[in-house]
Design a protein around this motif. Structure first.
Motif, PDB file in Angstrom:
ATOM      1  N   GLY B  58       0.803  -1.216   0.000  1.00  0.00           N
ATOM      2  CA  GLY B  58       0.000   0.000   0.000  1.00  0.00           C
ATOM      3  C   GLY B  58       0.833   1.263   0.000  1.00  0.00           C
ATOM      4  N   THR B  59       2.002   1.210   0.628  1.00  0.00           N
ATOM      5  CA  THR B  59       2.771   2.443   0.724  1.00  0.00           C
ATOM      6  C   THR B  59       3.736   2.542  -0.453  1.00  0.00           C
ATOM      7  N   SER B  60       4.205   3.756  -0.654  1.00  0.00           N
ATOM      8  CA  SER B  60       5.100   3.995  -1.776  1.00  0.00           C
ATOM      9  C   SER B  60       6.522   3.598  -1.395  1.00  0.00           C
ATOM     10  N   ALA B  61       7.229   2.946  -2.311  1.00  0.00           N
ATOM     11  CA  ALA B  61       8.590   2.489  -2.018  1.00  0.00           C
ATOM     12  C   ALA B  61       9.474   3.670  -1.622  1.00  0.00           C
ATOM     13  N   LEU B  62       9.278   4.794  -2.305  1.00  0.00           N
ATOM     14  CA  LEU B  62      10.130   5.954  -2.033  1.00  0.00           C
ATOM     15  C   LEU B  62       9.862   6.513  -0.639  1.00  0.00           C
ATOM     16  N   VAL B  63       8.572   6.571  -0.259  1.00  0.00           N
ATOM     17  CA  VAL B  63       8.236   7.081   1.075  1.00  0.00           C
ATOM     18  C   VAL B  63       8.816   6.165   2.143  1.00  0.00           C
ATOM     19  N   PHE B  64       8.716   4.854   1.906  1.00  0.00           N
ATOM     20  CA  PHE B  64       9.269   3.900   2.870  1.00  0.00           C
ATOM     21  C   PHE B  64      10.779   4.073   2.975  1.00  0.00           C
ATOM     22  N   MET B  65      11.418   4.331   1.834  1.00  0.00           N
ATOM     23  CA  MET B  65      12.867   4.535   1.835  1.00  0.00           C
ATOM     24  C   MET B  65      13.224   5.783   2.645  1.00  0.00           C
ATOM     25  N   PHE B  66      12.474   6.846   2.450  1.00  0.00           N
ATOM     26  CA  PHE B  66      12.682   8.061   3.231  1.00  0.00           C
ATOM     27  C   PHE B  66      12.548   7.756   4.709  1.00  0.00           C
ATOM     28  N   TRP B  67      11.549   6.954   5.001  1.00  0.00           N
ATOM     29  CA  TRP B  67      11.274   6.623   6.394  1.00  0.00           C
ATOM     30  C   TRP B  67      12.469   5.892   6.993  1.00  0.00           C
ATOM     31  N   ILE B  68      13.001   4.903   6.275  1.00  0.00           N
ATOM     32  CA  ILE B  68      14.161   4.155   6.792  1.00  0.00           C
ATOM     33  C   ILE B  68      15.382   5.058   6.934  1.00  0.00           C
ATOM     34  N   PHE B  69      15.563   5.968   5.967  1.00  0.00           N
ATOM     35  CA  PHE B  69      16.760   6.808   5.990  1.00  0.00           C
ATOM     36  C   PHE B  69      16.682   7.917   7.029  1.00  0.00           C
ATOM     37  N   PHE B  70      15.494   8.511   7.195  1.00  0.00           N
ATOM     38  CA  PHE B  70      15.424   9.695   8.049  1.00  0.00           C
ATOM     39  C   PHE B  70      14.716   9.458   9.374  1.00  0.00           C
ATOM     40  N   VAL B  71      13.719   8.581   9.392  1.00  0.00           N
ATOM     41  CA  VAL B  71      12.928   8.415  10.596  1.00  0.00           C
ATOM     42  C   VAL B  71      13.522   7.359  11.514  1.00  0.00           C
ATOM     43  N   LEU B  72      13.948   6.252  10.931  1.00  0.00           N
ATOM     44  CA  LEU B  72      14.503   5.159  11.733  1.00  0.00           C
ATOM     45  C   LEU B  72      15.665   5.636  12.624  1.00  0.00           C
ATOM     46  N   PRO B  73      16.643   6.380  12.074  1.00  0.00           N
ATOM     47  CA  PRO B  73      17.757   6.836  12.931  1.00  0.00           C
ATOM     48  C   PRO B  73      17.276   7.734  14.054  1.00  0.00           C
ATOM     49  N   LEU B  74      16.273   8.586  13.778  1.00  0.00           N
ATOM     50  CA  LEU B  74      15.801   9.514  14.804  1.00  0.00           C
ATOM     51  C   LEU B  74      15.005   8.796  15.874  1.00  0.00           C
ATOM     52  N   MET B  75      14.190   7.821  15.462  1.00  0.00           N
ATOM     53  CA  MET B  75      13.298   7.169  16.414  1.00  0.00           C
ATOM     54  C   MET B  75      14.035   6.162  17.282  1.00  0.00           C
ATOM     55  N   PHE B  76      14.930   5.405  16.679  1.00  0.00           N
ATOM     56  CA  PHE B  76      15.572   4.323  17.425  1.00  0.00           C
ATOM     57  C   PHE B  76      17.057   4.560  17.607  1.00  0.00           C
ATOM     58  N   SER B  77      17.514   5.750  17.238  1.00  0.00           N
ATOM     59  CA  SER B  77      18.939   6.107  17.242  1.00  0.00           C
ATOM     60  C   SER B  77      19.807   4.945  16.777  1.00  0.00           C
ATOM     61  N   TYR B  78      19.418   4.419  15.617  1.00  0.00           N
ATOM     62  CA  TYR B  78      20.134   3.282  15.049  1.00  0.00           C
ATOM     63  C   TYR B  78      20.168   3.501  13.549  1.00  0.00           C
ATOM     64  N   GLN B  79      21.365   3.705  13.006  1.00  0.00           N
ATOM     65  CA  GLN B  79      21.420   4.050  11.588  1.00  0.00           C
ATOM     66  C   GLN B  79      22.081   2.943  10.782  1.00  0.00           C
ATOM     67  N   LEU B  80      21.481   2.629   9.640  1.00  0.00           N
ATOM     68  CA  LEU B  80      22.047   1.610   8.771  1.00  0.00           C
ATOM     69  C   LEU B  80      22.970   2.263   7.754  1.00  0.00           C
ATOM     70  N   VAL B  81      23.953   1.496   7.262  1.00  0.00           N
ATOM     71  CA  VAL B  81      24.765   1.962   6.144  1.00  0.00           C
ATOM     72  C   VAL B  81      23.805   2.212   4.970  1.00  0.00           C
ATOM     73  N   PRO B  82      23.953   3.340   4.250  1.00  0.00           N
ATOM     74  CA  PRO B  82      22.977   3.665   3.204  1.00  0.00           C
ATOM     75  C   PRO B  82      22.682   2.509   2.260  1.00  0.00           C
ATOM     76  N   MET B  83      23.730   1.811   1.850  1.00  0.00           N
ATOM     77  CA  MET B  83      23.553   0.700   0.916  1.00  0.00           C
ATOM     78  C   MET B  83      22.606  -0.354   1.478  1.00  0.00           C
ATOM     79  N   TRP B  84      22.790  -0.703   2.768  1.00  0.00           N
ATOM     80  CA  TRP B  84      21.958  -1.759   3.350  1.00  0.00           C
ATOM     81  C   TRP B  84      20.569  -1.263   3.676  1.00  0.00           C
ATOM     82  N   ALA B  85      20.472   0.020   4.018  1.00  0.00           N
ATOM     83  CA  ALA B  85      19.139   0.585   4.215  1.00  0.00           C
ATOM     84  C   ALA B  85      18.355   0.495   2.911  1.00  0.00           C
ATOM     85  N   ALA B  86      19.060   0.773   1.797  1.00  0.00           N
ATOM     86  CA  ALA B  86      18.392   0.709   0.495  1.00  0.00           C
ATOM     87  C   ALA B  86      17.966  -0.720   0.179  1.00  0.00           C
ATOM     88  N   VAL B  87      18.865  -1.684   0.459  1.00  0.00           N
ATOM     89  CA  VAL B  87      18.525  -3.090   0.195  1.00  0.00           C
ATOM     90  C   VAL B  87      17.327  -3.500   1.034  1.00  0.00           C
TER      91      VAL B  87
END
Lengths: 217, 257
Positions: B58-87
């Protein structure tokens, strides 16, 4: 990190404007893709390979390359050729063109689904080619493919955020701007993500319903 | 374009290929896991798997990607390497689409096959492994082909997050040369060639898988004028007419893929 409802409230006016732009892109993009897709599909049934082959190649090319690059192409290259459009127009044209190659496949399946006897009956009645298409074939073909077309409208909806990269102020771009202004990214982006599910899921349920009503008769 | 810029583009292509391969592998795993859970006998398991699928479809792949890149680090203070976040983003999104394919193919296997498995007192795992999946697998490949091309196209999105893929390299070249027609034409061609390679590979895989269960590759049905009359004759005659030789003149439908 705490969830801040006041940030959600602050984002709401921007968000509704974004929804409006997204729906605008969706409506115009759908119109272009429905119209152009039909043209492609009919061109693919042309009698000479001088039409069918180039059209098939163009279709394959557009369908198998990323919409994002096509957007950049339209956005950066068209001004170099002295064609100036607003970002919204550029975005709508690109997304409409991209999805027209999908709808062309849908129409093609619909046209192939019309029994061959219908074509022969039209020939036997000596109908001109235009009448054959518009009075005999398409009314039968399009009815069957409406749900499939609807499904592509839903996937088009999910691709509209890509227009943010050329600066169209749809939902995602509004969320990015809001985040850049207030340093609160969490709430706007989550709201946009949830909004997509809230729009796309009922729409896909509706399409399944239409599929039962229109196709299986 | 200078050789230095080409090198940049080549590196970008390599990243794109890696992204496609890793995300497809994750998507395949997710698709099988949730596709099989979707046919589980407990309704709660089916329901939860359905929730996952509907949310990610239902959700857009791009919005989900934004969420992983920008929201995940802020919410859980846990950041993935960009490449793996994308995967992760691509794999989870396209895995949800794939799960529906797996479910559909599993349910399309003739019920008697499953019943035979029950009669032989196979466990559920054995039924899946030895009966259902081998027969459903060839049916999954054509939709997987489409999905992997969609995924390849989706990898271009990661350039927005700053992962140095082909689209990212194209942007750098555009900035360096102040000229965009050439590089974007090349970029489109590169993606087209990659998509072509994927689709040829999947076609070969499909042929092999279908041969494994003794089924021929389906040819797209050629529609020929005169076939309708012959179909009617067939009904009268009661004998099968080979549709391949039924028509008088082949009508080109303009390429099959």
């Amino acid at each position: 990190m705490e969830w801040d409802w006041s940030a959600v409230d602050d984002f709401m006016p921007e968000f509704w404007d974004g929804v409006l732009t997204t729906l605008q892109v969706l409506a115009l993009g759908s119109l272009i893709s429905f119209g152009l897709g039909l043209v492609w599909a009919m061109a693919l049934r042309a009698r000479t390979r001088f039409i069918t082959w180039p059209v098939a190649l163009i279709n394959e090319f557009i369908r198998n390359t990323p919409l994002l690059i096509q957007l950049f192409f339209f956005f950066f290259v068209l001004p170099e050729w002295d064609v100036q459009f607003s970002t919204l127009t550029t975005g709508v044209l690109a997304i409409g063109l991209h999805y027209s190659t999908y709808t062309a496949q849908v129409y093609r399946a619909g046209i192939d689904g019309v029994p061959v006897g219908q074509w022969e009956a039209a020939t036997a009645l000596n109908l001109p080619r235009g009448r054959t298409w518009f009075a005999v074939i398409l009314p039968q073909a399009i009815r069957r493919v409406i749900p499939a077309l609807g499904n592509y409208v839903i996937s088009m909806l999910k691709d509209t955020p890509m227009l943010a990269v050329i600066g169209v102020l749809e939902m995602l771009q509004r969320a990015r701007q809001q985040g850049a202004e207030t340093f609160q990214f969490v709430e706007p982006i989550t709201v946009v993500g949830v909004a997509f599910i809230l729009i796309a899921y009922p729409a896909s349920v509706l399409m399944r319903f239409l599929e039962r009503r229109l196709v299986q008769q | 374009m200078t050789s230095g810029l080409w090198e940049l583009v080549l590196k970008g292509i390599w990243i794109t290929v890696q992204l496609t391969v890793f995300s497809s592998a994750l998507a395949l795993a997710v698709a099988f896991a949730f596709g099989i859970l979707r046919t589980h006998r407990l309704w709660i398991v089916r329901f939860l798997a359905g929730c996952y699928i509907e949310v990610f479809r239902g959700t857009s792949a791009l919005v989900f990607m934004f969420w992983i890149f920008f929201v995940l680090p802020l919410m859980f203070s846990y950041q993935l390497v960009p490449m793996w976040a994308a995967v992760l983003a691509l794999g989870l999104t396209y895995g949800a689409y794939g799960a529906e394919v797996v479910r559909g193919a599993l349910q399309a296997v003739a019920p008697a096959q499953r019943e035979a498995g029950v009669a032989l007192s196979f466990t559920r795992g054995q039924q899946l492994r030895k009966i259902l999946i081998p027969q459903a697998w060839p049916e999954m490949i054509p939709p997987f082909n489409n999905l992997s091309i969609e995924l390849l196209k989706g990898t271009a999105l990661v350039s927005i997050m700053g992962v140095g893929d082909t689209a990212f390299a194209a942007n750098l070249v555009r900035l360096a040369l102040q000229e965009s027609a050439e590089i974007y034409t090349y970029t489109l061609l590169i993606y087209f060639v990659l998509a072509f390679v994927i689709s040829r590979g999947m076609r070969a895989l499909e042929r092999k898988a279908k041969a494994g269960i003794g089924r021929p590759m389906e040819k797209p049905a050629a529609r020929k004028p005169g076939a309708g009359v012959l179909q009617m004759l067939k009904k009268v005659d009661g004998k099968a007419v080979d549709p391949q030789h039924a028509g008088t003149r082949a009508r080109s439908a303009g390429g099959d893929a």
